[in-house]
Design a protein around this motif. Structure first.
Motif, mmCIF file in Angstrom:
data_model
loop_
_atom_site.group_PDB
_atom_site.id
_atom_site.type_symbol
_atom_site.label_atom_id
_atom_site.label_comp_id
_atom_site.label_asym_id
_atom_site.label_seq_id
_atom_site.Cartn_x
_atom_site.Cartn_y
_atom_site.Cartn_z
ATOM 1 N N LEU A 1 0.837 -1.200 0.000
ATOM 2 C CA LEU A 1 0.000 0.000 0.000
ATOM 3 C C LEU A 1 0.876 1.256 0.000
ATOM 4 N N VAL A 2 1.918 1.225 0.833
ATOM 5 C CA VAL A 2 2.870 2.342 0.868
ATOM 6 C C VAL A 2 3.558 2.472 -0.487
ATOM 7 N N TRP B 1 1.503 4.343 -2.885
ATOM 8 C CA TRP B 1 1.634 5.786 -2.641
ATOM 9 C C TRP B 1 2.909 6.325 -3.274
ATOM 10 N N ARG B 2 4.009 5.569 -3.085
ATOM 11 C CA ARG B 2 5.294 6.029 -3.604
ATOM 12 C C ARG B 2 5.298 6.084 -5.135
ATOM 13 N N TYR C 1 2.832 6.010 -7.303
ATOM 14 C CA TYR C 1 1.811 6.810 -7.980
ATOM 15 C C TYR C 1 1.842 8.281 -7.579
ATOM 16 N N VAL C 2 2.220 8.547 -6.288
ATOM 17 C CA VAL C 2 2.073 9.923 -5.812
ATOM 18 C C VAL C 2 3.414 10.587 -5.498
ATOM 19 N N SER C 3 4.103 10.064 -4.468
ATOM 20 C CA SER C 3 5.268 10.819 -4.016
ATOM 21 C C SER C 3 6.387 10.834 -5.061
#
Lengths: 287, 259
Positions: free
Chosen positions: A55-56, A59-60, A62-64
């Motif tokens: 899940l993290v 985030w990494r 796709y987003v951060s």
């Protein structure tokens, strides 16, 4: 007939919601048991990372960092372009072959040879010819997507009942009318099924092509991440592909229901009502 | 002849020594068919399977070229389909993606542009075949009998004055078939058409027809013609009468004599 139409309608909304809730519960249970299996050491997190870590990772990627986007975009572009070109070529060629008997006889052996050849075997040849970029991947997807629409379109056209063809002849229909009013619509269910098959293999074709040799795309990303044992990010890519495959499948299903509306009870009722309304608007209430 | 309507009419179909062979002449499907059909007549072609009755019908329809002989419709040699002849098949042959009314309008579409008059006519024909309430239903929503009614309306929409029916109700159950036969008689009388009706049911053939062409197989030929003297309209109870039964045995005798 309009009165009975509602009896066979789809499930009420509340029931749909209950079904969705059950699906969600099962999904969450799976994820939780995976997490527990990792925590207790039953699964090696080196190869099967924690769901929470994945899940993290989402985030990494796709987003951060956002580094998955260009690869995702490229793979999607290859898939869509290859699918469009391959299936258009397949359907178009099948129509030509279906309309001209002589062409069918001469082309048949080539089509069989093409079918018998594992498409992936041609992959390296195509890459050698078109290079490492997106053209070669698109060409491979095109090749993968050609066959099912071709065969299904041809089967659909050839499979039209002889009596229906006789009926068209007895009405004095020309070739174009016979094609547009009989052969093509008759073949639509099979064409649609062929497109579904093609789309299902398109994603796989693009990935394998990227595995063989490429400098970008989700296939490249997966190879890179697994090569450096960054399994969390590799899983993000794989799960992205699962989601893509799922939505493509559902999209094709929806398209099938629209195109082949007469095999779907709800849609056939709605279509009948629409046509009745159109008729009344045109001819007055005495319909 | 006690039935006046057809006997006085002009000949609309003329066959003279019509012959059809397949396989380079080795199989004779129809041999030396000679007959005349007059305007408004209802002819039944009866015989066992393989007696060439469908082949004969297809030649009249222009779907099949004869091997030799003279075959004329409205004093013109038959070479290919014509506007004045329309054919109906054993299967309804409806297009699944079209509503009843759109199926009925198909012949008009093929002939040219569809106008509001054509649409009105199509709706009237669905009314005539008892299907007005199902004009906007799709074939999959209709029973087999209703599908054939749509096919019948479509047949009439062609505007042809010669109707060829190849076992049109053969795939339906006995009750539906009988009912549709009564309807068919009413309808062809109303539109004043000349009809060729193929069947393998002797009773049905007699009940419907002004004349019955009895066909026998190997080689397929018209072995005899039986005149049916009953007045119209005909009640279904007619089929229990002694006179009807004697016509049935007349037809049977022709079959037996040919053996």
């Amino acid at each position: 007939m309009t009165e009975t139409a509602d009896l066979g309608g789809r499930a009420p909304r509340s029931r749909n919601r209950a079904i969705a809730a059950k699906h969600l519960a099962i999904f969450l249970a799976l994820i939780v048991s995976w997490e527990i299996a990792c925590r207790f050491g039953w699964l090696d997190p080196l190869f099967f990372p924690y769901p929470s870590a994945i899940l993290v990772g989402f985030w990494r990627l796709y987003v951060s960092q956002g580094n998955i986007w260009p690869h995702l975009g490229l793979t999607m572009a290859e898939v869509l372009a290859g699918f469009a070109a391959g299936s258009a070529l397949g359907i178009g060629l099948a129509i030509c072959v279906g309309m001209v008997d002589r062409l069918r006889r001469y082309l048949k052996p080539y089509v069989i040879v093409l079918e018998a050849t594992p498409r992936i075997a041609i992959g390296p040849v195509i890459i050698a010819a078109f290079g490492f970029g997106w053209t070669s991947k698109t060409a491979i997807v095109m090749l993968v997507c050609f066959f099912a629409p071709f065969v299904n379109t041809l089967n659909g056209m050839v499979g039209v009942e002889a009596e229906k063809l006789s009926m068209f002849r007895s009405m004095g229909a020309n070739k174009v009318q016979t094609f547009t009013k009989l052969l093509l619509p008759s073949a639509l269910p099979e064409i649609s099924a062929g497109l579904r098959l093609a789309m299902a293999s398109a994603l796989g074709g693009a990935l394998v092509a990227e595995f063989i040799a490429s400098n970008a795309g989700l296939g490249v990303l997966i190879t890179q991440y697994t090569g450096t044992l960054n399994m969390t990010s590799a899983f993000v890519c794989v799960l992205t592909l699962s989601a893509l495959g799922y939505f493509i499948f559902r999209g094709m299903e929806a398209l099938d229901r629209i195109v082949v509306f007469w095999s779907d009870r709800d849609r056939i009722d709605a279509a009948g009502r629409r046509r009745k309304a159109a008729w009344r608007a045109r001819m007055g209430d005495r319909a | 002849m006690s039935h006046g309507r057809e006997s006085s009419g002009t000949a609309v179909i003329t066959a003279n020594a019509v012959r059809k062979t397949f396989g380079g002449g080795s199989v004779v499907a129809v041999e030396d068919a000679d007959f005349t059909v007059r305007k408004g007549e209802f002819i039944s072609l009866v015989g066992p399977s393989g007696c060439g009755k469908s082949t004969l019908l297809r030649m009249v329809a222009g779907l099949l070229e004869r091997s030799s002989g003279v075959l004329q419709v409205h004093d013109r040699d038959v070479h290919g389909p014509s506007r004045s002849v329309a054919m109906m098949f054993q299967k309804p042959t409806l297009l699944d993606w079209r509503t009843s009314i759109e199926n009925v309008l198909l012949p008009t579409e093929i002939a040219g542009r569809v106008g509001d008059d054509d649409r009105r006519k199509a709706m009237e024909l669905l009314d005539l075949t008892g299907l007005r309430d199902f004009a906007f239903s799709f074939p999959s929503q209709l029973s087999g009998g209703m599908q054939q009614r749509v096919a019948l309306a479509r047949l009439l929409q062609t505007g042809a004055d010669i109707l060829l029916l190849d076992e049109p109700f053969g795939a339906l159950d006995e009750f539906t078939r009988e009912h549709l036969n009564v309807e068919l008689m009413r309808i062809v009388a109303e539109v004043d058409a000349t009809t060729l009706f193929v069947t393998h049911n002797i009773g049905e053939a007699i009940y419907l027809a002004d004349r019955v062409f009895v066909m026998t197989p190997r080689p397929g030929r018209i072995a005899g013609i039986v005149e049916v003297p009953f007045e119209r309209p005909r009640a279904p109870s007619l089929q229990q009468g002694a006179e009807f039964n004697s016509l049935v045995s007349d037809v049977r005798k022709i079959f037996e004599g040919a053996k």
